[in-house]
Enzyme design. Structure first.
Site, PDB file in Angstrom:
ATOM      1  N   HIS A   1      13.887  24.471 -18.658  1.00 56.71           N
ATOM      2  CA  HIS A   1      13.993  23.751 -19.939  1.00 56.71           C
ATOM      3  C   HIS A   1      14.578  24.697 -20.975  1.00 56.71           C
ATOM      4  CE1 HIS A   1      12.754  20.358 -22.558  1.00 56.71           C
ATOM      5  NE2 HIS A   1      12.825  21.297 -23.491  1.00 56.71           N
TER       6      HIS A   1
ATOM      7  N   ASP B   1       5.787  12.067 -27.358  1.00 59.20           N
ATOM      8  CA  ASP B   1       6.878  12.989 -27.727  1.00 59.20           C
ATOM      9  C   ASP B   1       8.094  12.206 -28.186  1.00 59.20           C
ATOM     10  OD1 ASP B   1       8.169  15.621 -27.915  1.00 59.20           O
ATOM     11  OD2 ASP B   1       9.447  14.834 -26.341  1.00 59.20           O
TER      12      ASP B   1
ATOM     13  N   ARG C   1      10.473  13.556 -36.217  1.00 56.41           N
ATOM     14  CA  ARG C   1      10.735  14.945 -36.627  1.00 56.41           C
ATOM     15  C   ARG C   1      12.212  15.146 -36.921  1.00 56.41           C
ATOM     16  NH1 ARG C   1       8.971  18.152 -31.783  1.00 56.41           N
ATOM     17  NH2 ARG C   1       9.623  19.953 -32.979  1.00 56.41           N
TER      18      ARG C   1
ATOM     19  N   SER D   1       5.871  19.659 -27.738  1.00 59.87           N
ATOM     20  CA  SER D   1       6.919  18.737 -27.287  1.00 59.87           C
ATOM     21  C   SER D   1       7.468  19.179 -25.924  1.00 59.87           C
ATOM     22  CB  SER D   1       8.032  18.713 -28.348  1.00 59.87           C
ATOM     23  OG  SER D   1       9.224  18.212 -27.843  1.00 59.87           O
TER      24      SER D   1
ATOM     25  N   LYS E   1       6.187  17.572 -21.921  1.00 61.24           N
ATOM     26  CA  LYS E   1       7.166  16.975 -20.989  1.00 61.24           C
ATOM     27  C   LYS E   1       7.118  17.696 -19.643  1.00 61.24           C
ATOM     28  CE  LYS E   1      10.535  17.210 -23.993  1.00 61.24           C
ATOM     29  NZ  LYS E   1      11.114  17.023 -25.272  1.00 61.24           N
TER      30      LYS E   1
END
Ligand code: URA
Length: 421
Positions: free
Chosen positions: A80, A159, A166, A181, A185
């Site tokens: 990620h 999220d 956001r 966040s 995930k």
């Protein structure tokens, strides 16, 4: 004012039950957008304790389903990135890791703010459909070892809702909000081994190295507390990672890296792949690096990306060298250095915004050949627009303002600032 917002402002412990009620209330429409925005602003200003950050992550995971995959020889790996420019590492890491025999199933997002999205890039392969069920993705993993698919709607709906708000309210830049966040995930996504690429610099959500390290430590700690194997790489985002930003040009650059091109993009992709192979197979870092390098150099990873694209329904035309040359060749405008010197700064946020506008008009992407500290000759092209459309002069003016050339030498910036494990 709501009790939870007051508590954040007084830096008091919130606790899981209160956070759960608050997040569930927002998803059910009982907590309004304005109230949630006040909460997010308070968290941006006063932060949260690690304990509350961890509780928020858990509550977010529990807002949706958690995936589990069938057992294979090695645990599933995933990566990620916290978001950057010209970051097409997934297109290089997924095939390297899969070619090493480690299953890789990643859910990716679309463009966000100034940063690009892996799913938009994958769709540059004509016919490829990343919107598939988990069962279909598992079949792709059965066939070719890796699948990269669009985020499922059922996964971490908290999220999805919070991130949108956001983005709209300028409350992205907060350590506990980014950490919850990202990690929610990852925890819901079914993999067991993670490499987080935490970007630092003016094109990242965390600009300072210290803040980026703190974010990485926080995320690795939460992942490990859930029994996952995790490592984070703090990497530079003061310049686009690859040489091309956006569109088909960025995908073509990733294919060039898999075909032997050496650049910061290929170097970072090798580092991330090495870490994943080493963690998933339980071998040394050196052994992981050796295997990743061999798979990249031998062309096996390139072949693997072709298999993944084909298995997801995509055409292979971008893998033809002629096609890539055609994409890179079409210059429709450039900005040139007005003086000789050294590249001091690239405004990555503005550059990302310009690249997005250009792509939306049908451009192939923007070539940015120099990195921070590179010597620049007066008249050198700092950025070249690639595409078969007419470049709007205002784009060139905006593009020119993204580059700062200094007469005095500038130290080059490292690609990697540190590792958190
Ligand atoms: N990437 C995410 O998934 N979430 C953030 O908040 C920032 C980057």
């Amino acid at each position: 004012m709501n009790e939870i917002i007051e508590k954040v402002m007084r830096k008091e412990e919130l606790g899981e039950p209160l956070l759960k009620e608050w997040i569930e209330g927002f998803l059910a429409g009982k907590v309004g957008k304005d109230e949630m925005t006040e909460f997010l602003k308070a968290v941006c200003k006063f932060s949260l304790s690690e304990k509350d950050g961890s509780a928020l992550t858990k509550v977010m995971v529990e807002s949706g389903e958690t995936l589990s995959f069938k057992k294979r020889a090695y645990p599933y790996a995933d990566k990620h990135s916290t978001g950057g420019l010209a970051d097409s590492t997934t297109l290089i890491v997924a095939p390297i890791v899969a070619a090493a025999g480690v299953p890789f199933l990643k859910m990716s997002g679309r463009k966000l703010g100034h940063t690009g999205g892996t799913i938009d890039k994958l769709e540059k392969f004509k016919g490829l459909n990343p919107e598939m069920s988990i069962a279909a993705a598992e079949k792709v993993v059965d066939e070719v070892g890796a699948a990269v698919i669009a985020q499922s709607k059922e996964l971490v709906p908290a999220d999805k809702a919070l991130y949108k708000l956001r983005d709209e309210t300028g409350t992205v830049k907060s350590l506990p909000l980014i950490a919850s966040s990202v990690v929610s995930k990852k925890l819901a996504s079914g993999a067991d081994v993670f490499c987080l690429d935490v970007k630092t610099g003016n094109g990242a959500f965390m600009e300072g190295v210290e803040d980026s390290v703190a974010l990485a430590e926080w995320m690795v700690k939460i992942l490990k507390s859930h029994g996952k194997k995790a490592v984070a790489v703090i990497s530079d985002m003061n310049a686009p990672l690859g040489d091309y930003i956006g569109g088909e040009a960025e995908v073509s650059d990733a294919i060039d890296c898999l075909s032997g091109k050496q650049s910061r993009l290929s170097e970072l992709s090798l580092i991330l792949s090495s870490k994943l192979i080493s963690l998933a197979k339980g071998v040394s870092e050196d052994a992981g690096a050796e295997e990743a390098t061999r798979l990249l150099r031998s062309g096996e990873a390139l072949k693997k990306l072709m298999e993944i694209v084909r298995a997801e329904g995509g055409e292979l035309s971008l893998f033809s060298e002629e096609k890539r040359k055609e994409i890179f060749a079409a210059d429709v405008g450039s900005v040139f250095a007005e003086k000789s010197g050294y590249l001091k700064k690239i405004d990555c946020v503005s550059l990302g915004g310009i690249a997005r506008k250009f792509e939306e008009k049908g451009g192939n992407g923007i070539f940015v050949p120099f990195k921070i500290g590179d010597p620049i000759e007066k008249g050198a092209a700092l950025a070249v627009l690639k595409g078969k459309i007419e470049a709007d002069p205002s784009i060139l003016r905006e593009l020119s303002a993204c580059f700062d050339v200094s007469k005095t030498p500038v130290d080059p910036l490292p690609l990697v600032y540190g590792i958190v494990d």
